[in-house]
Write a protein that holds these residues in place. Structure first.
Motif, short mmCIF file in Angstrom:
data_model
loop_
_atom_site.label_atom_id
_atom_site.label_comp_id
_atom_site.label_asym_id
_atom_site.label_seq_id
_atom_site.Cartn_x
_atom_site.Cartn_y
_atom_site.Cartn_z
N ALA A 53 6.48 11.91 -6.74
CA ALA A 53 5.37 11.03 -7.12
C ALA A 53 4.75 10.40 -5.87
O ALA A 53 3.53 10.29 -5.76
CB ALA A 53 5.86 9.94 -8.08
N VAL B 88 2.61 12.95 -3.96
CA VAL B 88 1.38 13.23 -4.72
C VAL B 88 0.42 12.05 -4.63
O VAL B 88 -0.79 12.23 -4.42
CB VAL B 88 1.75 13.55 -6.19
CG1 VAL B 88 0.50 13.64 -7.05
CG2 VAL B 88 2.54 14.85 -6.28
N GLY B 89 0.95 10.83 -4.75
CA GLY B 89 0.12 9.64 -4.66
C GLY B 89 -0.56 9.53 -3.29
O GLY B 89 -1.74 9.20 -3.19
N LEU B 90 0.19 9.83 -2.23
CA LEU B 90 -0.38 9.78 -0.88
C LEU B 90 -1.48 10.83 -0.72
O LEU B 90 -2.48 10.59 -0.03
CB LEU B 90 0.71 9.97 0.18
CG LEU B 90 1.73 8.83 0.28
CD1 LEU B 90 2.87 9.21 1.22
CD2 LEU B 90 1.07 7.54 0.77
N GLN C 95 -4.60 9.53 -2.32
CA GLN C 95 -5.21 8.48 -1.50
C GLN C 95 -5.70 9.02 -0.14
O GLN C 95 -6.06 8.25 0.74
CB GLN C 95 -4.21 7.33 -1.33
CG GLN C 95 -3.93 6.65 -2.68
CD GLN C 95 -2.79 5.64 -2.63
OE1 GLN C 95 -1.94 5.69 -1.71
NE2 GLN C 95 -2.76 4.74 -3.60
N LYS D 126 -3.92 20.70 -9.72
CA LYS D 126 -4.32 19.32 -9.39
C LYS D 126 -4.37 19.06 -7.88
O LYS D 126 -5.39 18.56 -7.39
CB LYS D 126 -3.43 18.32 -10.13
CG LYS D 126 -3.75 18.28 -11.63
CD LYS D 126 -2.95 17.21 -12.36
CE LYS D 126 -1.94 17.79 -13.31
NZ LYS D 126 -1.14 16.76 -14.00
N PHE E 148 -2.39 0.72 -8.02
CA PHE E 148 -2.93 1.19 -6.74
C PHE E 148 -1.87 1.78 -5.81
O PHE E 148 -2.21 2.34 -4.77
CB PHE E 148 -3.63 0.05 -5.99
CG PHE E 148 -4.92 -0.42 -6.62
CD1 PHE E 148 -5.52 0.30 -7.65
CD2 PHE E 148 -5.56 -1.58 -6.16
CE1 PHE E 148 -6.72 -0.12 -8.23
CE2 PHE E 148 -6.76 -2.00 -6.72
CZ PHE E 148 -7.33 -1.28 -7.75
N SER E 149 -0.58 1.64 -6.11
CA SER E 149 0.44 2.15 -5.19
C SER E 149 0.51 3.67 -5.24
O SER E 149 0.14 4.29 -6.24
CB SER E 149 1.81 1.57 -5.53
OG SER E 149 2.30 2.17 -6.71
N ALA E 150 1.01 4.26 -4.15
CA ALA E 150 1.16 5.73 -4.11
C ALA E 150 2.02 6.20 -5.28
O ALA E 150 1.71 7.22 -5.92
CB ALA E 150 1.76 6.15 -2.77
N GLU E 151 3.07 5.45 -5.58
CA GLU E 151 3.95 5.88 -6.68
C GLU E 151 3.24 5.84 -8.02
O GLU E 151 3.32 6.80 -8.81
CB GLU E 151 5.22 5.01 -6.72
CG GLU E 151 6.23 5.58 -7.72
CD GLU E 151 7.48 4.72 -7.84
OE1 GLU E 151 7.91 4.15 -6.81
OE2 GLU E 151 8.02 4.61 -8.95
N VAL F 175 0.09 6.10 -8.59
CA VAL F 175 -0.92 7.16 -8.59
C VAL F 175 -0.27 8.52 -8.79
O VAL F 175 -0.74 9.34 -9.58
CB VAL F 175 -1.74 7.11 -7.28
CG1 VAL F 175 -2.64 8.33 -7.16
CG2 VAL F 175 -2.55 5.83 -7.19
N GLY F 176 0.86 8.74 -8.10
CA GLY F 176 1.56 10.02 -8.25
C GLY F 176 2.05 10.23 -9.67
O GLY F 176 1.94 11.33 -10.22
N LEU F 177 2.56 9.17 -10.29
CA LEU F 177 3.03 9.29 -11.68
C LEU F 177 1.87 9.59 -12.63
O LEU F 177 2.03 10.33 -13.60
CB LEU F 177 3.76 8.00 -12.11
CG LEU F 177 5.10 7.75 -11.40
CD1 LEU F 177 5.64 6.36 -11.76
CD2 LEU F 177 6.14 8.81 -11.76
N VAL G 14 -0.85 11.34 -11.77
CA VAL G 14 -1.16 12.77 -11.55
C VAL G 14 -0.20 13.64 -12.36
O VAL G 14 -0.59 14.64 -12.96
CB VAL G 14 -1.07 13.14 -10.05
CG1 VAL G 14 -1.22 14.64 -9.85
CG2 VAL G 14 -2.11 12.38 -9.25
#
Lengths: 209, 209
Positions: free
Chosen positions: A24, A27-29, A32, A72, B22-25, B27-29, B31
């Motif tokens: 996660a 993917v989040g990075l 962003q 994605k 807004f955190s990478a985590e 956002v990744g979750l 996705v």
């Protein structure tokens, strides 16, 4: 193993060793636009296009397939390189006409020969991420004309490896990647690149610490 | 504060208190289609469409804008609800014709009245996420005809709040959200929803622990 179980296993991988780019956090990075370890197949596609001098900025990239490991992240990589991006999938009503808009078309669905020439704008770049083992003679003869080397190979071995893109697309595409031998080797290369990157980051942090 | 500095501040927020998503985590979750805390404005748009009974599955959703807080999460939420999704931005060559394909058009760029009626397929749903304070009389008179209440308000106050969608779009859209009073209140509501969700998860985990 179901998708949930698979994800629980992925979740146990430390983010700084996540060389597949499946966590996660990775993917989040990526979303962003501050990527650390990016999923290997889409990263390989970008590497391939850039090395071939195929412009991405300002173009329309259409991705067929919305998986976490290809569709994605592929869309995000195109978006961050200033392409207009469309993601299509099994629920897209008129897939051929949507795909015909593409300057760059990426097929990543796992359906042998799905993308036929009516999906492709003349001159478009077509990237075939599919990798399907065909064992049905009817499918093989739909894909390859009588006398084709691949059909002969199918007849002797009982199966043949094909992509999501029908071979006829070669007649309309400006550039396209073969299967096997197209994107596949890039995936492996990017995995090694990510491993090197992760190792360097580790050395860097232990020096810093 | 630059974007990098802003992100460094966001990164200090604990993932389980990240009610903005807004955190990478977070956002990744999102996705990976296992969202915990989702960015409030796009979550509000989905809430609004669903409550109004506007179908998303099988439709073409076009998002103008690719910000981390609206454009990208909006596209992902549509994708996970089985829409075909296109993301447009400042580098999209023919923005009006791309937008005219949309069954659902979301404008999130921050340009007053950018989306004019030639961007909109008759009957499409138009969601205006923009929120722009207009202080230029030329812009105000391009947006509102002589005698319009908003123009009168502009003339008395020296400014007026408008969205990214030109008011004329009302004549072609099947449904559209006003600014102010459209998506804005939903953003606040979803922030409260996320706060409640985070609090519940915290209570749940302390009970479980």
């Amino acid at each position: 193993m179901g998708a949930g179980a698979q994800q629980r296993v992925f979740d146990t991988i430390a983010a700084d060793k996540d060389v597949d780019g499946f966590s996660a956090e990775s993917v989040g990075l990526l979303v962003q636009n501050r990527p650390k370890l990016v999923a290997c197949t889409p990263a390989g596609v970008i590497e391939l296009l850039e090395r071939e001098g195929i412009a991405i900025a300002g173009r329309h990239a259409v991705v067929i397939g919305r998986s976490d490991i290809v569709g994605k992240p592929m869309a995000l990589l195109f978006l961050h390189r200033d392409a207009t991006v469309t993601i299509c999938h099994s629920r897209t009503p008129d897939l051929p006409s949507m795909c015909r808009q593409a300057d760059i078309l990426v097929a990543a669905v796992g359906k042998a020969g799905l993308v036929t020439r009516d999906f492709v704008k003349p001159g478009a770049t077509v990237v075939d991420v599919g990798m399907n083992r065909v064992t049905d003679p009817a499918v093989a003869s739909r894909l390859f004309p009588a006398g084709h080397a691949k059909l002969a190979s199918f007849q002797s071995k009982g199966s043949v490896l094909v992509g999501d893109v029908h071979p006829d697309v070669a007649e309309v595409a400006g550039a396209f990647t073969p299967v096997p031998g197209g994107v596949g080797p890039l995936t492996i290369t990017m995995l090694m690149m990510n491993t090197l990157r992760a190792a360097r980051a580790r050395v860097g942090s232990s020096v810093a610490g």
